[in-house]
Design a protein around this motif. Structure first.
Motif, PDB file in Angstrom:
ATOM      1  N   ASP A   9       0.577  -1.260   0.185  1.00  0.00           N
ATOM      2  CA  ASP A   9       0.321  -0.340   0.113  1.00  0.00           C
ATOM      3  C   ASP A   9       0.717   1.162  -0.288  1.00  0.00           C
ATOM      4  OD1 ASP A   9      -2.149  -1.298  -0.075  1.00  0.00           O
ATOM      5  OD2 ASP A   9      -2.996  -1.094   2.434  1.00  0.00           O
ATOM      6  N   ASP A  10       2.448   1.191   0.886  1.00  0.00           N
ATOM      7  CA  ASP A  10       2.879   2.635   0.858  1.00  0.00           C
ATOM      8  C   ASP A  10       3.891   2.938  -0.870  1.00  0.00           C
ATOM      9  OD1 ASP A  10       2.984   2.603   2.984  1.00  0.00           O
ATOM     10  OD2 ASP A  10       4.906   1.394   3.923  1.00  0.00           O
ATOM     11  N   TYR A  11       3.792   1.421  -1.349  1.00  0.00           N
ATOM     12  CA  TYR A  11       3.970   1.716  -3.394  1.00  0.00           C
ATOM     13  C   TYR A  11       3.145   2.237  -3.571  1.00  0.00           C
ATOM     14  CZ  TYR A  11       8.043  -1.408  -2.561  1.00  0.00           C
ATOM     15  OH  TYR A  11       9.605  -1.586  -1.735  1.00  0.00           O
ATOM     16  N   TRP A  12       2.331   2.063  -3.616  1.00  0.00           N
ATOM     17  CA  TRP A  12       0.461   2.565  -4.194  1.00  0.00           C
ATOM     18  C   TRP A  12       0.247   3.570  -4.140  1.00  0.00           C
ATOM     19  CZ3 TRP A  12      -0.884   0.771  -8.508  1.00  0.00           C
ATOM     20  CH2 TRP A  12      -0.307  -0.809  -8.812  1.00  0.00           C
ATOM     21  N   GLN A  13       0.685   4.065  -2.827  1.00  0.00           N
ATOM     22  CA  GLN A  13       0.369   5.425  -2.356  1.00  0.00           C
ATOM     23  C   GLN A  13       1.766   6.495  -2.927  1.00  0.00           C
ATOM     24  OE1 GLN A  13      -1.876   7.427  -0.391  1.00  0.00           O
ATOM     25  NE2 GLN A  13      -2.924   5.400  -0.535  1.00  0.00           N
ATOM     26  N   ILE A  15       3.374   5.792  -5.499  1.00  0.00           N
ATOM     27  CA  ILE A  15       2.679   5.803  -7.056  1.00  0.00           C
ATOM     28  C   ILE A  15       1.703   7.209  -7.548  1.00  0.00           C
ATOM     29  CG2 ILE A  15       1.737   4.732  -8.866  1.00  0.00           C
ATOM     30  CD1 ILE A  15       3.370   2.325  -8.315  1.00  0.00           C
ATOM     31  N   LYS A  16       0.540   7.160  -6.454  1.00  0.00           N
ATOM     32  CA  LYS A  16      -0.110   7.440  -6.956  1.00  0.00           C
ATOM     33  C   LYS A  16      -0.277   9.328  -6.003  1.00  0.00           C
ATOM     34  CE  LYS A  16      -5.072   9.402  -5.116  1.00  0.00           C
ATOM     35  NZ  LYS A  16      -5.047  10.260  -4.196  1.00  0.00           N
ATOM     36  N   TYR A  17       0.624   9.448  -5.610  1.00  0.00           N
ATOM     37  CA  TYR A  17       1.406  10.793  -4.827  1.00  0.00           C
ATOM     38  C   TYR A  17       1.870  11.270  -6.601  1.00  0.00           C
ATOM     39  CZ  TYR A  17       3.991  14.622  -4.263  1.00  0.00           C
ATOM     40  OH  TYR A  17       4.559  16.217  -3.179  1.00  0.00           O
ATOM     41  N   ASN A  18       3.177  10.647  -7.139  1.00  0.00           N
ATOM     42  CA  ASN A  18       4.009  10.679  -8.233  1.00  0.00           C
ATOM     43  C   ASN A  18       2.840  11.075  -9.150  1.00  0.00           C
ATOM     44  OD1 ASN A  18       6.099  10.313  -7.333  1.00  0.00           O
ATOM     45  ND2 ASN A  18       6.606   8.721  -7.720  1.00  0.00           N
ATOM     46  N   TYR A  19       1.567  10.163  -9.644  1.00  0.00           N
ATOM     47  CA  TYR A  19       0.856  10.340 -10.263  1.00  0.00           C
ATOM     48  C   TYR A  19      -0.370  12.140 -10.607  1.00  0.00           C
ATOM     49  CZ  TYR A  19       0.690   6.548 -13.422  1.00  0.00           C
ATOM     50  OH  TYR A  19       1.218   5.623 -14.045  1.00  0.00           O
ATOM     51  N   ASP A  20      -0.377  12.132  -9.147  1.00  0.00           N
ATOM     52  CA  ASP A  20      -0.748  13.957  -8.908  1.00  0.00           C
ATOM     53  C   ASP A  20      -0.169  14.935  -9.471  1.00  0.00           C
ATOM     54  OD1 ASP A  20      -3.134  12.403  -7.103  1.00  0.00           O
ATOM     55  OD2 ASP A  20      -2.833  12.044  -5.082  1.00  0.00           O
ATOM     56  N   GLN A  21       1.492  14.380  -8.785  1.00  0.00           N
ATOM     57  CA  GLN A  21       2.387  15.539  -9.079  1.00  0.00           C
ATOM     58  C   GLN A  21       2.217  15.935 -10.885  1.00  0.00           C
ATOM     59  OE1 GLN A  21       2.892  17.605  -6.547  1.00  0.00           O
ATOM     60  NE2 GLN A  21       1.954  16.115  -5.749  1.00  0.00           N
ATOM     61  N   ILE A  22       2.259  15.041 -11.577  1.00  0.00           N
ATOM     62  CA  ILE A  22       2.419  14.916 -12.599  1.00  0.00           C
ATOM     63  C   ILE A  22       0.857  15.536 -13.291  1.00  0.00           C
ATOM     64  CG2 ILE A  22       1.723  13.703 -15.041  1.00  0.00           C
ATOM     65  CD1 ILE A  22       3.575  11.483 -13.552  1.00  0.00           C
ATOM     66  N   ARG A  23      -0.290  15.722 -12.288  1.00  0.00           N
ATOM     67  CA  ARG A  23      -1.542  15.950 -13.070  1.00  0.00           C
ATOM     68  C   ARG A  23      -1.546  17.271 -12.691  1.00  0.00           C
ATOM     69  NH1 ARG A  23      -4.538  11.490 -11.064  1.00  0.00           N
ATOM     70  NH2 ARG A  23      -6.002  12.995  -9.077  1.00  0.00           N
ATOM     71  N   MET A 138       7.637   1.155 -11.476  1.00  0.00           N
ATOM     72  CA  MET A 138       6.286   2.325 -11.137  1.00  0.00           C
ATOM     73  C   MET A 138       6.754   3.526 -10.107  1.00  0.00           C
ATOM     74  SD  MET A 138       3.165  -0.140 -11.718  1.00  0.00           S
ATOM     75  CE  MET A 138       2.215   1.294 -11.870  1.00  0.00           C
ATOM     76  N   ALA A 139       6.948   3.355  -9.060  1.00  0.00           N
ATOM     77  CA  ALA A 139       7.339   4.476  -8.636  1.00  0.00           C
ATOM     78  C   ALA A 139       8.221   5.191  -8.829  1.00  0.00           C
ATOM     79  CB  ALA A 139       7.594   4.510  -7.017  1.00  0.00           C
ATOM     80  N   TYR A 140       9.599   4.686  -9.455  1.00  0.00           N
ATOM     81  CA  TYR A 140      10.674   5.655  -9.754  1.00  0.00           C
ATOM     82  C   TYR A 140      10.380   5.990 -11.417  1.00  0.00           C
ATOM     83  CZ  TYR A 140      15.414   5.872 -12.223  1.00  0.00           C
ATOM     84  OH  TYR A 140      16.348   6.231 -13.134  1.00  0.00           O
ATOM     85  N   VAL A 141       9.812   5.294 -11.898  1.00  0.00           N
ATOM     86  CA  VAL A 141       9.419   5.943 -14.049  1.00  0.00           C
ATOM     87  C   VAL A 141       8.117   7.215 -13.209  1.00  0.00           C
ATOM     88  CG1 VAL A 141       8.101   6.101 -15.409  1.00  0.00           C
ATOM     89  CG2 VAL A 141       9.762   4.043 -14.866  1.00  0.00           C
ATOM     90  N   THR A 142       7.277   7.377 -12.409  1.00  0.00           N
ATOM     91  CA  THR A 142       6.792   8.178 -12.515  1.00  0.00           C
ATOM     92  C   THR A 142       6.959   9.570 -11.473  1.00  0.00           C
ATOM     93  OG1 THR A 142       5.566   7.371 -10.557  1.00  0.00           O
ATOM     94  CG2 THR A 142       4.156   6.758 -11.992  1.00  0.00           C
ATOM     95  N   GLY A 143       7.985   9.302 -10.441  1.00  0.00           N
ATOM     96  CA  GLY A 143       8.537  10.276 -10.065  1.00  0.00           C
ATOM     97  C   GLY A 143       9.425  10.951 -11.001  1.00  0.00           C
ATOM     98  N   ILE A 144      10.137  10.625 -11.610  1.00  0.00           N
ATOM     99  CA  ILE A 144      10.747  10.714 -12.876  1.00  0.00           C
ATOM    100  C   ILE A 144      10.182  11.934 -14.052  1.00  0.00           C
ATOM    101  CG2 ILE A 144      12.501  10.450 -15.932  1.00  0.00           C
ATOM    102  CD1 ILE A 144      13.545  10.127 -12.688  1.00  0.00           C
ATOM    103  N   ILE A 145       8.811  11.428 -14.267  1.00  0.00           N
ATOM    104  CA  ILE A 145       8.059  11.720 -14.852  1.00  0.00           C
ATOM    105  C   ILE A 145       8.261  13.399 -14.345  1.00  0.00           C
ATOM    106  CG2 ILE A 145       6.023  11.606 -16.411  1.00  0.00           C
ATOM    107  CD1 ILE A 145       6.356   8.762 -16.642  1.00  0.00           C
ATOM    108  N   SER A 146       7.553  12.944 -13.088  1.00  0.00           N
ATOM    109  CA  SER A 146       6.744  13.861 -12.788  1.00  0.00           C
ATOM    110  C   SER A 146       7.865  14.808 -11.957  1.00  0.00           C
ATOM    111  CB  SER A 146       6.160  13.839 -11.148  1.00  0.00           C
ATOM    112  OG  SER A 146       5.962  15.080 -10.572  1.00  0.00           O
ATOM    113  N   SER A 147       8.813  15.002 -12.101  1.00  0.00           N
ATOM    114  CA  SER A 147      10.463  16.066 -12.579  1.00  0.00           C
ATOM    115  C   SER A 147      10.219  16.552 -13.379  1.00  0.00           C
ATOM    116  CB  SER A 147      11.676  14.863 -11.688  1.00  0.00           C
ATOM    117  OG  SER A 147      12.345  15.776 -11.661  1.00  0.00           O
TER     118      SER A 147
END
Length: 176
Positions: A9-13, A15-23, A138-147
């Motif tokens: 759940d921590d991983y998914w949270q 990933i969700k945080y990174n997606y929120d930052q992307i949006r 997934m967390a890494y990739v979404t974090g890179i995209i967000s950054s």
């Protein structure tokens, strides 16, 4: 098992945080484009309503080249801001990661048949260590995209600010 669920759940949270930052970055880029749209609509409307055509240049004016330089700089920074804002929507990432059945972009090119995809997904989900690797990827990739998106939007905001300063300077020069 309960603590294992908590960890994933921590991983998914994350990933969700990174997606929120992307949006959020994409929302900021949309606001930048909207500000320019409003600004140009107002400027165009004022120009149409202006019977004297204040924007026409008098080439006998000693400051004409300064005015032209200011408006050219404003246009230059406007274009840069637009480019950065558009790039925020289309980041070009060249990440080398292994295909993951959890990432939507990897499904079609790596598992064109549902049966193959289903087998791989079940295998990954049943192996806790492998599942965590895919989640961390997934967390890494979404974090890179967000950054990347925030870097573009930050540059877009900086160029927006600079261009507005030049437009204001131009209007001050024209109206004084």
């Amino acid at each position: 098992m309960e603590s294992e669920q908590f960890i994933t759940d921590d991983y998914w949270q994350l990933i969700k945080y990174n997606y929120d930052q992307i949006r959020f970055a994409e929302l900021k880029a949309s606001v930048i484009i909207s500000i320019y749209s409003i600004f140009f609509t107002v400027a165009y409307t004022i120009d149409i309503l202006d019977e004297e055509n204040v924007y026409s240049f008098d080439y006998n004016d000693p400051f004409i080249y300064f005015k032209i330089t200011v408006v050219c700089l404003a246009i230059f920074f406007t274009i840069r801001s637009f480019v950065y804002s558009i790039n925020c929507f289309l980041p070009k990432l060249k990440l080398s990661t292994k295909p993951s059945p959890l990432f939507f972009g990897d499904i079609k090119p790596n598992w064109p048949k549902f049966e193959d995809y289903s087998k791989e997904l079940i295998r990954v989900m049943d192996d806790d260590d492998e599942y965590k690797v895919h989640l961390s990827q997934m967390a890494y990739v979404t974090g890179i995209i967000s950054s990347s998106k925030f870097a573009y939007v930050t540059k877009g905001i900086k160029n927006l600010t600079i261009s507005i300063c030049f437009y204001l300077l131009f209007f001050i020069l024209v109206y004084t």
